[in-house]
Enzyme design. Structure first.
Site, PDB file in Angstrom:
ATOM      1  N   GLU A 238      36.571  42.661  46.262  1.00  0.00           N
ATOM      2  CA  GLU A 238      36.650  43.368  47.540  1.00  0.00           C
ATOM      3  C   GLU A 238      35.325  43.377  48.283  1.00  0.00           C
ATOM      4  O   GLU A 238      35.270  43.677  49.488  1.00  0.00           O
ATOM      5  CB  GLU A 238      37.145  44.811  47.326  1.00  0.00           C
TER       6      GLU A 238
ATOM      7  N   CYS B  55      36.857  46.692  37.794  1.00  0.00           N
ATOM      8  CA  CYS B  55      35.704  47.355  37.173  1.00  0.00           C
ATOM      9  C   CYS B  55      36.164  48.605  36.415  1.00  0.00           C
ATOM     10  O   CYS B  55      36.796  48.475  35.379  1.00  0.00           O
ATOM     11  CB  CYS B  55      34.641  47.648  38.222  1.00  0.00           C
TER      12      CYS B  55
ATOM     13  N   HIS C  86      33.870  42.394  41.457  1.00  0.00           N
ATOM     14  CA  HIS C  86      34.368  43.114  42.634  1.00  0.00           C
ATOM     15  C   HIS C  86      34.724  42.151  43.765  1.00  0.00           C
ATOM     16  O   HIS C  86      33.917  41.920  44.670  1.00  0.00           O
ATOM     17  CB  HIS C  86      33.308  44.095  43.132  1.00  0.00           C
TER      18      HIS C  86
END
Length: 220
Positions: free
Chosen positions: A198, A86, A196
């Site tokens: 994660e 990002c 994302h």
């Protein structure tokens, strides 16, 4: 594999990234403040998401001019693996470590939702945990994720197999050219992606589709 997470003022996803690297790799990453004098000897450098310096000027533009980016650039030239997610992707393009630019979303609105990603190239350190053509879920949260490159640059990116992830099944949230969601440099050791991973590594997140990115990197 030893890893480090680099933090700039205004980032807000570093804890998520630290948690993902720790949970999957079993060892906490080094956490490096952007003004620290040294970057540890690591195999993986990660720049997480957020809004470095409040996205003033352009998203990632100020952070890209930090002396720490000179250190990261030198490590990348030696073959160290670098991942930007990002805002980290935006910083890498602004610093010239990746081609293209990230512009304002086509809708001119912040988007925060789950998208579908196709694995366009499974032969990279970042995607080797997937199969080529596989489609996975991944969340996005950004205002400036519209990837663009001029025709010649875009052609080179495509011809060199630098596109790793594409938005799939009509879920492109920002208008990125060719549905590009993540790319590498020519050498293949630096990658930026807007989604994302994660935030999708354990069942409590609603899925584990992002886990293979980190498992593949940390097993390398």
């Amino acid at each position: 594999m030893k890893s480090a997470v680099v933090v700039f003022p205004g980032l807000n996803r570093e804890r998520d990234m630290i948690a993902a690297l720790t949970r999957i790799g079993g060892v906490p990453p080094a956490v490096v403040w952007h003004k620290d004098a040294e970057l540890p000897d690591v195999d993986l450098i990660v720049i997480p998401g957020g809004f470095s310096y409040g996205d003033y000027l352009r998203a990632g533009a100020i952070a890209a001019r930090s002396p720490m980016m000179d250190v990261i650039r030198a490590r990348a030239e030696k073959g160290v693996t670098v991942l930007g997610v990002c805002n980290g992707f935006q910083i890498l393009t602004e610093a010239g470590l990746l081609p293209g630019v990230l512009m304002r979303n086509g809708s001119l609105r912040f988007v925060c939702r789950k998208v579908r990603l196709e694995i366009a190239n499974a032969n990279t350190p970042f995607s080797r945990g997937y199969q080529g053509g596989q489609v996975i879920d991944c969340p996005v949260a950004h205002h400036d994720g519209n990837f663009f490159a001029e025709a010649e640059t875009l052609r080179a990116i495509e011809d060199n197999g630098q596109v790793v992830f594409r938005y799939a099944e009509g879920t492109n949230p920002n208008g990125s050219v060719n549905d590009i969601a993540g790319i590498t440099n020519r050498r293949g050791n630096v990658m930026g992606m807007m989604p994302h991973p994660e935030n999708l590594i354990e069942p409590e997140h609603g899925g584990t589709d992002g886990r293979a990115i980190f498992a593949g990197l940390l097993a390398g």
